[in-house]
Design an enzyme around this catalytic site. Structure first.
Site, PDB file in Angstrom:
ATOM      1  N   SER A 256       0.862  -1.177   0.000  1.00  0.00           N
ATOM      2  CA  SER A 256       0.000   0.000   0.000  1.00  0.00           C
ATOM      3  C   SER A 256       0.899   1.229   0.000  1.00  0.00           C
ATOM      4  CB  SER A 256      -0.855  -0.005   1.258  1.00  0.00           C
ATOM      5  OG  SER A 256       0.004   0.128   2.380  1.00  0.00           O
ATOM      6  N   LYS A 257       0.268   2.399  -0.086  1.00  0.00           N
ATOM      7  CA  LYS A 257       1.060   3.646   0.000  1.00  0.00           C
ATOM      8  C   LYS A 257       1.846   3.675   1.313  1.00  0.00           C
ATOM      9  CE  LYS A 257      -0.661   7.028  -3.085  1.00  0.00           C
ATOM     10  NZ  LYS A 257      -2.097   7.159  -3.386  1.00  0.00           N
ATOM     11  N   ARG A 258       1.180   3.206   2.362  1.00  0.00           N
ATOM     12  CA  ARG A 258       1.813   3.245   3.674  1.00  0.00           C
ATOM     13  C   ARG A 258       3.041   2.309   3.711  1.00  0.00           C
ATOM     14  NH1 ARG A 258       0.711   0.530   8.217  1.00  0.00           N
ATOM     15  NH2 ARG A 258       1.772   1.462  10.006  1.00  0.00           N
ATOM     16  N   ALA A 261       5.838   3.954   2.017  1.00  0.00           N
ATOM     17  CA  ALA A 261       6.466   4.981   2.844  1.00  0.00           C
ATOM     18  C   ALA A 261       7.324   4.334   3.937  1.00  0.00           C
ATOM     19  CB  ALA A 261       5.398   5.867   3.469  1.00  0.00           C
TER      20      ALA A 261
END
Ligand code: GLU
Length: 494
Positions: A256-258, A261
């Protein structure tokens, strides 16, 4: 299987950054082409103008170049099937969309967006599938064509068969059978005259003579539609392959984006451009990516040329692959160690220069054997070896004090070391090490204590490449000057 010459294409949309998934598709395309003497094509799929991100085409090309995946045909290299940017092939798609209308396999649709939305909500309420309700399917073809030619706003939709099933074969997963009622009347040509992926990719794959379509698993759901479109044209189908999906490092779900990151916070990335900046070497990145979906042994170390020799599409594996960043470190370090000293020197030099250091090539080449085993990324050269190129080093006074000793004792050790080193004709590994080990014996201390003081004095840091080899490279004059400097600092701390 088909008998066409092997032609494969990497067909990214310039809608974002180049990531592991796209790099892996490009790699497998490249390997298949090079393995078989085929042709590798770059095609830019830029018809979704709303999603186009300026600069991403350039980043994609730079990524391919950095990885060494050179293509034979493409927007910037030309070829006999161009143009290779879909935005420059608009008329081709329009005429092909109408060809399908002529064949009774597509139809113009004049439904307004509001109507479609109402239908969607209605069907959702009734728990029906939310696809198109077929309102314009049965318009009189001549009448529909006249309205379209007169400029009435319309799209062209695929006329999906309402009965029966569609069979399509994915080389990695085997046959896929879908009831046709599940296949929507997908839009092929939008009201702005631009094609959707479904039309553009099928038309181009045919016109560009593509023999094998290697693409991401996200296209599996519309795969039967694609097979139907190709068949409606009466064309021979390519071999289709949908690669495995990447899972987050825990193996539980997709990145995911998380997660992306989080990876960045730990010094990793799923973006090719970032991996380059982080100092990973392309050989390591390629090896890492190659094994995520290719069923060779997990730890096989291969250069690109070796991959070409061994590549076999029947070994590709559709099982999801968890992204394992420690493997990336492993392959990066391993491939750095496979390079000759001169090549490592060439690749790490820019990092020193970028850090504002003046690099002399002789010294650079001499330090490679001392650090090559310790490099995971190219920029690891900085913490280990930047001090070699500094005129002076600045040890932290407290780091000059060895464990369990006082400043006075360390000053004394520094003085004795200075005398020994000064008495040597030259400071080489062969001369300095035995002399200093004798001092360790005489003082009855540990080598760690004494060499630690010298290390901090000479390199300015507590971790460094092997001490005596480093001293040999730095040379007697600087070594003595730095040990004298450390003595002074220690004296002051008494
Ligand atoms: N433009 C599509 C994408 O970026 C390409 C898929 C394909 O290779 O056909 O996902």
């Amino acid at each position: 299987m088909n008998s066409k010459p092997i032609r494969v294409r990497f067909a990214p949309s310039p809608t974002g950054r180049m990531h592991l998934g796209s790099a892996r598709t490009a790699l497998y395309d490249y390997l298949l082409a090079r393995r078989t003497g085929g042709t590798f094509i770059l095609r830019i799929e830029d018809t979704d103008t709303k999603r186009t991100v300026p600069g991403s085409e350039r980043e994609l090309m730079a990524g391919l170049r950095w990885l060494g995946l050179d293509y034979d045909e493409g927007p910037d290299v030309g070829g006999s099937c161009g143009p290779y940017r879909q935005s420059e092939r608009r008329e081709i798609y329009q005429s092909h969309a109408w060809e399908l209308v002529e064949k009774g396999a597509a139809f113009p649709c004049f439904c307004a967006a509001e109507r479609l939305e109402k239908v969607r909500q209605e069907r959702q309420k009734q728990k029906l599938n939310t696809g198109y309700d077929g309102f314009c399917r049965n318009l009189d073809p001549d009448e529909a064509r006249r309205r379209a030619v007169n400029g009435e706003r319309h799209v062209i939709r695929f006329m999906s068969p309402r009965a029966g099933v569609t069979n399509a074969v994915d080389l990695l997963r085997g046959p896929i059978v879908v009831p046709n009622e599940m296949i929507d009347d997908y839009v092929l040509l939008k009201s702005d005259g631009l094609p959707t992926y479904h039309l553009a990719a099928m038309v181009d794959d045919h016109l560009m003579g593509i023999s094998h379509v290697i693409r991401g698993a996200e296209w599996l759901s519309t795969f039967p539609l694609h097979a139907l479109i190709v068949r409606a044209f009466g064309w021979e189908e390519p071999v289709w392959m949908h690669l495995s999906v990447f899972l987050k490092p825990s193996g539980k779900g997709k990145m995911s984006k998380r997660d992306t990151a989080l990876a960045m916070d730990s010094g990793y990335s799923i973006y090719i451009g970032d991996l380059e900046k982080l100092g990973y070497i392309p050989e390591g990145v390629l090896n890492w990516i190659a094994l995520m979906g290719w069923g060779v042994s997990e730890d096989d170390v291969m250069t690109l040329a070796q991959m070409v020799e061994r590549f076999d599409i029947s070994h590709l594996n559709p099982a999801p692959a968890a992204i394992n960043f420690s493997k990336l470190d492993h392959f990066s370090g391993t491939h750095i160690r496979l390079l000759p000293d001169e090549e490592i020197a060439r690749r790490i030099k820019p990092y020193f220069i970028h850090a504002g250091l003046e690099v002399d090539n002789d010294t650079l080449l001499k330090i490679i054997p001392l650090i090559r085993e310790r490099l995971v990324t190219l920029d690891d050269c900085l913490p280990f070896a930047a001090w070699f190129f500094k005129g002076t080093v600045e040890p932290k006074p407290e780091e000059l004090i060895a464990k369990n000793l006082t400043a006075a004792q360390c000053a004394e050790i520094a003085r004795k070391s200075y005398d020994i080193l000064a008495s040597l004709p030259e400071i080489t590994l062969a001369q300095a090490e035995p002399a200093m080990r004798a001092l360790v014996e005489t003082l009855g201390l540990s080598a760690g204590q004494i060499f630690g003081i010298l290390r901090v004095a000479i390199t300015g840091q507590t971790v460094s490449p092997p001490l005596f080899e480093s001293m040999e490279i730095v040379g007697k004059e600087k070594v003595l000057e730095r040990v004298r400097g450390a003595m002074g600092m220690l004296e002051k701390m008494r």
